[in-house]
Write a protein that holds these residues in place. Sequence first.
Motif: not given
Length: 439
Positions: A97-112
């Motif tokens: 709960p409250g964690t939201c860093k991996d999902l935006p990374l995979m959404t915006h920059d999945p190739h990294s």
Amino acid sequence: MTTTPRRETLEKLTPVLTKRWLSPDAWRLDVYQRLDGYAALRKALTAHPDDLIQLVKDSGLRGRGGAGFPTGLKWGFIPQGDGKPHYLVVNADEGEPGTCKDLPLMTHDPHSLVEGVIIASYAIRANRAYIYIRGEAVHAARRLRNAVQEAYRAGYLGENILGTGFDLELVVHSGAGAYICGEETALLDSLEGFRGQPRLRPPFPATHGLYACPTVVNNVGTIASVPYIVLGGAAWWKSMGTEKSSGPMIYSLSGRINNPGQYEAGLGITLRELIELAGGMQPGHDLRFWTPGGSSTPLLTAEHLDVPLDFEGVAAAGSILGTTATQIFSDQDCPVYATYRWLEFYHHESCGKCTPCREGNYWMVRTYRRILAGQGTHEDLDTLLDTCDNILGRSFCGLGDGATSPVTSSLKYFKQDYLDYIEGRTAPKLSEKTLVGAH
């Protein structure tokens, strides 16, 4: 009213993993390649795998999933020349709960992430890798699968990658949406097709992981950091953060602030500075309590505004850096009710394998319902602490331990709030209907 951050505070921002997020279509291969994409892979494939492991060790990169274990050290645990297949598994089951860093990374920059997977797999001599993503994360999984397909077509995945003779198959696997599968051994069981429940350790995944073979399990942010370290070098990475907590970190800010979101800064930034970056507290709200790393980390208060948010600084303050999910609550929020809501989550998500977690969270939820319905007793507070004592260190995995954190810390700092419900000074927040079966 939103406040403008001072220049010296704005300079604390260090966009590394987030630097491509605002670029249009950065999730597409052609855009990613124009922005240094896969340059690190080409460089890495010319190096010896052991040299890459040493580079990651020298960088001081620590796991971004919560525990903060040294990444290079974990890679070095994999036995070589054992004749067994090796696996890399990326934990993308972001459910705290409250964690939201991996999902935006995979959404915006999945190739990294894909590039980091290839480099890490090459370093540990793995020819098969898996990304285990949360089942509810449909959009992020779609972006990730598209990136994997693009990488295959471009020759970055599959057989004889870039003519080097290195082969790698990458599978994106969607889980069924269980928080317990964020625990690495429960994730491995789920990946093998079993019910997601933690395994007894030892043996550890480094020698007996996926399919009883040597396995490295790393968080999304950890693996996505690898290409930047390969390109920039260990010294550059260590120029950010602190001596023992190197590099930048994505802090997820939510709650009573003007601009919630992800803020990437060097480890060691303070909450005071993060709140300033987020435009300040909402009008009419003053900071009262907050979580430094998600709901499974002990609460901190306004007195801890200047604690360095790195692994050592937060530990010294009596909490855990965790997933850097910074949930911010004000003087208009109730710590008793917030803890109750978190406990409902942990009770619901307990896999039920061990008695302390399964039974302890069940009964604590009911105790909180009594207190919040105005029917609590002074003995209930002793019961909560006694239950936490029977869960902490006695659960099969860390889920039980994490569930006790908001309970013990809220009682430490806000016992009077509990007494106000029990002694009738605060109006009940729950109705008597919630008490059915609670006694």
